[in-house]
Write a protein that holds these residues in place. Sequence first.
Motif, short mmCIF file in Angstrom:
data_model
loop_
_atom_site.label_atom_id
_atom_site.label_comp_id
_atom_site.label_asym_id
_atom_site.label_seq_id
_atom_site.Cartn_x
_atom_site.Cartn_y
_atom_site.Cartn_z
N MET A 1 -45.43 6.12 113.18
CA MET A 1 -45.80 5.85 111.80
C MET A 1 -44.61 5.27 111.04
SD MET A 1 -48.07 9.22 110.88
CE MET A 1 -48.73 8.52 109.37
N ARG A 2 -44.91 4.54 110.00
CA ARG A 2 -43.86 3.94 109.18
C ARG A 2 -44.33 3.99 107.73
NH1 ARG A 2 -39.33 1.16 109.76
NH2 ARG A 2 -38.79 -0.59 108.41
N TRP A 3 -43.44 4.47 106.86
CA TRP A 3 -43.80 4.69 105.48
C TRP A 3 -42.92 3.86 104.56
CZ3 TRP A 3 -47.55 8.20 103.57
CH2 TRP A 3 -48.20 8.93 104.56
N ALA A 4 -43.51 3.45 103.44
CA ALA A 4 -42.78 2.75 102.39
C ALA A 4 -42.84 3.59 101.13
CB ALA A 4 -43.38 1.37 102.13
N CYS A 5 -41.77 3.58 100.38
CA CYS A 5 -41.70 4.31 99.11
C CYS A 5 -41.50 3.32 97.98
CB CYS A 5 -40.57 5.34 99.13
SG CYS A 5 -40.34 6.18 97.53
N LEU A 6 -42.33 3.45 96.94
CA LEU A 6 -42.19 2.66 95.72
C LEU A 6 -41.64 3.59 94.66
CD1 LEU A 6 -44.33 1.15 97.50
CD2 LEU A 6 -45.49 0.55 95.40
N LEU A 7 -40.33 3.55 94.49
CA LEU A 7 -39.69 4.40 93.49
C LEU A 7 -39.72 3.69 92.14
CD1 LEU A 7 -38.13 7.08 93.12
CD2 LEU A 7 -36.02 5.76 93.45
N LEU A 8 -40.10 4.44 91.11
CA LEU A 8 -40.28 3.87 89.77
C LEU A 8 -39.28 4.53 88.83
CD1 LEU A 8 -44.12 4.27 90.02
CD2 LEU A 8 -42.87 2.13 90.33
N PRO A 9 -38.06 4.01 88.76
CA PRO A 9 -36.98 4.71 88.05
C PRO A 9 -37.16 4.78 86.55
CG PRO A 9 -36.25 2.53 88.77
CD PRO A 9 -37.59 2.75 89.37
N ARG A 10 -37.88 3.84 85.94
CA ARG A 10 -38.08 3.89 84.48
C ARG A 10 -39.55 3.70 84.14
NH1 ARG A 10 -35.89 -1.52 81.52
NH2 ARG A 10 -37.59 -2.88 82.18
N LEU A 11 -40.36 4.51 84.79
CA LEU A 11 -41.81 4.38 84.66
C LEU A 11 -42.26 4.62 83.23
CD1 LEU A 11 -44.54 3.94 85.95
CD2 LEU A 11 -44.58 6.35 86.60
N ALA A 12 -41.72 5.66 82.57
CA ALA A 12 -42.15 5.96 81.20
C ALA A 12 -41.90 4.78 80.28
CB ALA A 12 -41.42 7.19 80.68
N PHE B 1 -44.53 12.73 95.41
CA PHE B 1 -43.17 12.67 94.88
C PHE B 1 -43.21 12.19 93.43
CE2 PHE B 1 -43.04 11.85 99.43
CZ PHE B 1 -42.17 12.85 99.86
N ALA B 2 -42.37 12.80 92.60
CA ALA B 2 -42.33 12.44 91.19
C ALA B 2 -41.80 11.02 91.02
CB ALA B 2 -41.46 13.43 90.42
N HIS B 3 -42.42 10.28 90.11
CA HIS B 3 -41.99 8.92 89.78
C HIS B 3 -41.93 8.03 91.02
CE1 HIS B 3 -40.89 9.61 85.52
NE2 HIS B 3 -40.72 10.84 85.95
N ALA B 4 -42.86 8.22 91.93
CA ALA B 4 -42.87 7.42 93.16
C ALA B 4 -44.27 7.41 93.75
CB ALA B 4 -41.88 7.97 94.18
N VAL B 5 -44.52 6.40 94.57
CA VAL B 5 -45.74 6.29 95.35
C VAL B 5 -45.32 5.97 96.78
CG1 VAL B 5 -47.91 5.03 95.70
CG2 VAL B 5 -47.07 5.45 93.38
N VAL B 6 -45.84 6.71 97.74
CA VAL B 6 -45.53 6.45 99.14
C VAL B 6 -46.82 6.05 99.86
CG1 VAL B 6 -43.52 7.96 99.26
CG2 VAL B 6 -45.77 8.90 99.72
N LEU B 7 -46.69 5.14 100.82
CA LEU B 7 -47.84 4.67 101.58
C LEU B 7 -47.44 4.38 103.01
CD1 LEU B 7 -48.48 0.92 100.83
CD2 LEU B 7 -46.73 2.16 99.60
N GLU B 8 -48.36 4.66 103.92
CA GLU B 8 -48.13 4.41 105.33
C GLU B 8 -48.47 2.95 105.61
OE1 GLU B 8 -47.94 4.04 109.32
OE2 GLU B 8 -49.90 3.82 108.38
N ILE B 9 -47.51 2.20 106.17
CA ILE B 9 -47.68 0.76 106.37
C ILE B 9 -47.70 0.36 107.84
CG2 ILE B 9 -46.67 0.17 104.14
CD1 ILE B 9 -44.05 -0.39 105.59
N GLY B 10 -47.48 1.30 108.74
CA GLY B 10 -47.44 0.95 110.16
C GLY B 10 -48.77 0.46 110.68
N ARG B 11 -49.86 1.11 110.25
CA ARG B 11 -51.18 0.73 110.74
C ARG B 11 -51.72 -0.53 110.06
NH1 ARG B 11 -51.42 6.46 110.57
NH2 ARG B 11 -51.82 7.38 112.62
N SER B 12 -51.06 -0.98 108.99
CA SER B 12 -51.49 -2.20 108.30
C SER B 12 -50.70 -3.42 108.72
CB SER B 12 -51.36 -2.00 106.78
OG SER B 12 -52.06 -0.87 106.34
N ARG B 13 -49.92 -3.28 109.77
CA ARG B 13 -49.03 -4.36 110.16
C ARG B 13 -49.80 -5.61 110.57
NH1 ARG B 13 -44.78 -2.27 114.25
NH2 ARG B 13 -44.48 -0.91 112.44
N ARG B 14 -50.92 -5.43 111.23
CA ARG B 14 -51.68 -6.59 111.68
C ARG B 14 -52.27 -7.38 110.51
NH1 ARG B 14 -55.18 -4.75 117.04
NH2 ARG B 14 -53.38 -4.28 118.37
N LEU B 15 -52.53 -6.70 109.41
CA LEU B 15 -53.11 -7.37 108.24
C LEU B 15 -52.04 -8.01 107.36
CD1 LEU B 15 -55.85 -4.81 107.12
CD2 LEU B 15 -56.21 -7.04 108.18
#
Length: 475
Positions: A1-12, A99-113
């Motif tokens: 599996m492979r995961w990506a994190c979208l950290l949002l440092p100044r979301l507010a 995770f606070a102020h972040a979104v994580v998603l698994e990207i390994g299975r979407s590699r073909r797309l």
Amino acid sequence: MRWACLLLPRLALDVVLRTRPDPQRPLVLLTGPALRRVVHSANEAARALGLHPGQPWATAQAIADGFDRIDHDESGVEQARELLAGWAYGYSSQVSLAFAHAVVLEIGRSRRLFGDWPTLEPQLRAELQAMGFSHRLAAAPNPWAAHVLARVRDGLSVDHDGLPSMLHRVPVERSGLAHDVVQTLRRMGLHDLRAVLAQSRAALGRRCGAEALRHLDRLSGLIDEPLACYRPADVFQARIELGYEVESSQALLFPLRRLTADLGAHLRARDGGVARFVLVLEHERRPASEVVVGLLAPEREATMLFELARGRLEQAQIPAPVIGFGLRADALPAFVPERRDLFDTRPQQGLPWAQLRERLRARLGDESVLTLEHHPDHRPERAWRAQAVQSRRPAPQLLLTPAGSRPGWLLREPQPLDHDVATIVAGPERIESGWWDGFDIRRDYYLVETVRGRLAWVFCDAGRHGPLMVHGWFA
């Protein structure tokens, strides 16, 4: 599996700035009780004036002038995270807000797309920037490591073999450990995870607790705990606090564009469309007014949704100044893309008929765009009607007629045939109807070919002698 994190440092701050026409104007967010207000966050322009987070509100007022202030809205921050989770759902079926102020998603299975990380990363950044969110991205074999690496440096990407060496460089302050655990490690002289992981596990457990050990095991990939996954909602609802009174529909176009863009992102992520949504105009001293935007077929392109909503909004009467603007879509049906030819022959600026029809209805009104429909009447001049275009209109019951016996061009009024008849191709066909409404007819119709080679649909009154009357021409 492979995961990506979208950290949002100044979301507010981004939640507010993305709804403002001039994001460069100095702005601070305030939080805390009324008598102890402090600056929660400040944009770059406000920082240039000497304002910074944690500063008392009274001090900020004394230091600078000419900046905007807005109360920090924690619920708006969570709504923005859910919006981003819905957008990320278009890239992966495993999205989490753990995770606070972040979104994580698994990207390994979407590699073909979507391709590998070097291909996917620029696409994610471009869409996040278009949505108005500052971000830091990182990719790792597990979501906990991806979250920590995003806090360390933007753009990091490691595989399973390179993860240990990258984790060793992480300072304990950014490792995701609890604050009291970080203080304990620093008192022990341990400043990065290399030194921490080199210690005896039993000694770390006694000093830092079992939860700290479990967190280190998650970072290293030794244990894999499931995360609660996000599922997109069946409805969409968003709201923008304007912060000032708006009396013109033109001033609402900027927040409208943002709301329809968010709706389009939500629809693309769940692979659906919208056939009806409501614009909610909030007023200070009267109930909210609504502008309904109805479509004949589901749509999901943000630009199209904006154009349709803009047309409806410009036609609506705003009864009072608007202080809040919202969009609500309760029904999100499946979306079937329009079928196109491999080689599209339309002009470059041409629009498909469905989109042109919706724009005309939004600009001119529903009753100004009509369609021709069959009407169950044997009399040719009454066998059709002009009706307002509607979705899911039940098909009228058609009267059976001989195949190929009706012309494509029906004259507004019958005219005498001014050419000689060369051949009678078909007929007679008697049409006798209308006795109940006073417009009764009794005619014998023929399909004839004239001496000039044209096919005409002609009739004569049954039982009478008179000239042949042309009622229509065949192409």
